[in-house]
Design a protein around this motif. Structure first.
Motif, PDB file in Angstrom:
ATOM      1  N   ASP B  74      46.137  29.309  36.962  1.00 36.35           N
ATOM      2  CA  ASP B  74      46.770  29.487  38.271  1.00 36.35           C
ATOM      3  C   ASP B  74      46.546  30.900  38.822  1.00 36.35           C
ATOM      4  O   ASP B  74      47.286  31.363  39.690  1.00 36.35           O
ATOM      5  N   ARG B  77      46.273  31.500  42.625  1.00 41.43           N
ATOM      6  CA  ARG B  77      47.495  31.527  43.420  1.00 41.43           C
ATOM      7  C   ARG B  77      48.054  32.951  43.505  1.00 41.43           C
ATOM      8  O   ARG B  77      48.541  33.374  44.546  1.00 41.43           O
ATOM      9  N   SER B  78      47.957  33.688  42.405  1.00 42.15           N
ATOM     10  CA  SER B  78      48.618  34.995  42.336  1.00 42.15           C
ATOM     11  C   SER B  78      47.702  36.182  42.639  1.00 42.15           C
ATOM     12  O   SER B  78      48.160  37.203  43.121  1.00 42.15           O
ATOM     13  N   ARG B 212      52.575  38.162  50.665  1.00 37.30           N
ATOM     14  CA  ARG B 212      54.034  38.083  50.800  1.00 37.30           C
ATOM     15  C   ARG B 212      54.643  37.331  49.620  1.00 37.30           C
ATOM     16  O   ARG B 212      55.662  37.709  49.079  1.00 37.30           O
ATOM     17  N   VAL B 213      54.012  36.215  49.280  1.00 36.75           N
ATOM     18  CA  VAL B 213      54.468  35.433  48.135  1.00 36.75           C
ATOM     19  C   VAL B 213      54.446  36.315  46.893  1.00 36.75           C
ATOM     20  O   VAL B 213      55.354  36.286  46.056  1.00 36.75           O
ATOM     21  N   ARG B 215      54.851  39.478  46.677  1.00 33.75           N
ATOM     22  CA  ARG B 215      55.946  40.454  46.610  1.00 33.75           C
ATOM     23  C   ARG B 215      57.173  39.830  45.959  1.00 33.75           C
ATOM     24  O   ARG B 215      57.890  40.475  45.208  1.00 33.75           O
ATOM     25  N   MET B 216      57.378  38.542  46.249  1.00 39.35           N
ATOM     26  CA  MET B 216      58.528  37.874  45.637  1.00 39.35           C
ATOM     27  C   MET B 216      58.283  37.646  44.139  1.00 39.35           C
ATOM     28  O   MET B 216      59.167  37.855  43.311  1.00 39.35           O
ATOM     29  N   LEU B 217      57.052  37.231  43.796  1.00 35.47           N
ATOM     30  CA  LEU B 217      56.735  37.029  42.367  1.00 35.47           C
ATOM     31  C   LEU B 217      56.874  38.341  41.600  1.00 35.47           C
ATOM     32  O   LEU B 217      57.385  38.372  40.476  1.00 35.47           O
ATOM     33  N   ASN B 220      60.506  39.140  41.121  1.00 32.58           N
ATOM     34  CA  ASN B 220      61.054  38.256  40.070  1.00 32.58           C
ATOM     35  C   ASN B 220      60.642  38.734  38.685  1.00 32.58           C
ATOM     36  O   ASN B 220      61.444  38.759  37.752  1.00 32.58           O
ATOM     37  N   ASP B 250      56.548  29.919  30.209  1.00 31.67           N
ATOM     38  CA  ASP B 250      55.693  28.740  29.933  1.00 31.67           C
ATOM     39  C   ASP B 250      54.473  28.700  30.851  1.00 31.67           C
ATOM     40  O   ASP B 250      53.882  27.644  31.054  1.00 31.67           O
ATOM     41  N   HIS B 251      54.107  29.859  31.410  1.00 35.07           N
ATOM     42  CA  HIS B 251      53.018  29.899  32.397  1.00 35.07           C
ATOM     43  C   HIS B 251      51.699  29.336  31.848  1.00 35.07           C
ATOM     44  O   HIS B 251      50.918  28.727  32.590  1.00 35.07           O
TER      45      HIS B 251
END
Lengths: 90, 303
Positions: B74, B77-78, B212-213, B215-217, B220, B250-251
């Motif tokens: 993934d 995505r990041s 932006r996403v 920044r939230m990840l 967290n 569990d990534h």
């Protein structure tokens, strides 16, 4: 449909909870109910799409999306409340 | 201890002038001298010697990994901005002729290429998970792995190379085993690097998630204290992370179908020694001439 109903519909679709959203109380911790960090981001994006808003930087954190109540409170800060419609108030 | 250099550019100039790194046409891409590589290989051996379990398998990875494994991590995505995908030519004579014509006319010849079944390795342990048995034993699975990672982030900071190596200790097991591994190795990492005369400390950190996403990840990750870095001040600009201890939750267990004996999704953690960055830290701290380094450090590194 109230804002909380809409939030619940979004959570049902995107939060990937280990239990059904109907079994989760408004104040219950969604992360404890199985929502992952990545799922919370999907929920955040779905809220932005639903109400055509953009959460400001200081709201982009885990606690903003920790419960139905927390999400409703964040939306209220952005003037999304019952009766306002879908963010496109006239 | 104060930082030995004021800016990353100062450090870079000293390393280039000493011939330890050789500049190329591309920022963030360097050739390493014999002295630099000699120290780096000493660091790699020294990192490997820190092992706690002499039976853990060791693997050295090539700088590319299976595209399918990459997609499962993934990473896109990041970190879409850091990705390096490999394209290859699969055509015949006719397509080759067209490709050369495009090249000749200064057009985009890469359009004649197709994505290969491999990509540049995004991180070292990413190559590992797809090759593990999916049933993880009671004690967890411990592996050591070493290899190259690619990050597309051209920079003049010598600590930010586009291609670099890490030596990692990876554990797959229960959440408690993974956290214990992360915490044990953060301390081992700090102690082993301090023994090389490096003024290191640790701090909670976040990965450079995109957009932006992201920044939230990142918020967290920081809040959950999943990642710690071993930091050192090489310049006054900002601290440099020379190792990191990561709890992945569990990534990786989830997409790679890894399960613990109780039927739950396996969690994982890794500790990675950044080989180029530790080598840079040694040269920045002890000087560009290895013969002038403290005897104890040279002895530990065998250089």
């Amino acid at each position: 449909m109230t804002v909380k109903d809409q939030i619940r519909a979004i959570l049902g679709q995107h939060a990937k909870l280990s239990t059904d959203i109907s079994a989760v109380g408004d104040g219950d911790d969604l992360y404890a109910a199985g929502m992952t960090s990545h799922a919370s981001v999907t929920v955040m994006l779905a809220c932005e799409d639903e109400w055509d808003i953009e959460f400001p930087q200081q709201m982009l954190k885990k606690s903003t999306f920790a419960s139905v109540d927390a999400i409703a409170a964040a939306l209220a800060e952005l003037d999304i409340t019952d009766g306002v419609g879908s963010g496109v108030s006239s | 201890m104060p930082a030995p250099y004021a800016t990353p550019e100062d450090l870079r100039t000293v390393l280039l002038d000493a011939g330890l790194l050789v500049q190329t046409r591309t920022d963030g891409l360097y050739h390493r001298s014999g002295d630099f590589e000699g120290v780096l290989q000493g660091v790699e051996r020294y990192a490997a010697e820190q092992r706690t379990d002499a039976t853990a398998p060791r693997r050295w990875f090539p700088p590319i990994m299976a595209r399918d494994d990459f997609l499962r991590t993934d990473y896109l995505r990041s970190f879409p901005d850091l990705v390096g995908s490999v394209d290859v030519f699969t055509g015949g004579d006719q397509e080759h002729k067209q490709l050369l014509a495009e090249l000749e006319e200064g057009r985009d010849w890469t359009l004649a290429l197709d994505p290969a079944e491999v990509v540049l390795s995004s991180s070292i342990c990413h190559s590992l998970y797809g090759t593990l048995p999916t049933g993880i034993p009671d004690d967890g699975l411990l592996h050591e792995c070493c290899g190259f990672a690619f990050r597309h982030e051209p920079s003049l900071d010598p600590a930010r190379m586009q291609s670099f190596r890490m030596y990692e200790f990876v554990l797959v097991g229960t959440p408690a085993q993974a956290v214990a591994h992360r915490d044990l190795w953060l301390q081992r990492g700090l102690d082993s690097l301090a023994a090389l005369g490096l003024s290191v400390r640790s701090d909670a950190a976040n990965d450079p998630f995109f957009g932006r996403v992201g920044r939230m990840l990142a918020a967290n990750q920081l809040h959950a204290e999943l990642k710690y870095e071993v930091l050192i001040d090489l310049t006054e600009a900002k601290p440099t992370a020379i190792a990191s201890a990561n709890y992945h939750e569990d990534h990786f267990g989830l997409p790679f179908g890894l399960t613990t004996p109780d039927g739950e999704v396996a969690h994982s953690a890794c500790f990675g020694y950044g080989l180029e960055r530790i080598t840079l830290a040694l040269f920045a701290t002890h000087g560009t001439d290895v013969t002038g380094w403290p005897g104890e450090v040279r002895s530990l590194l065998g250089c």
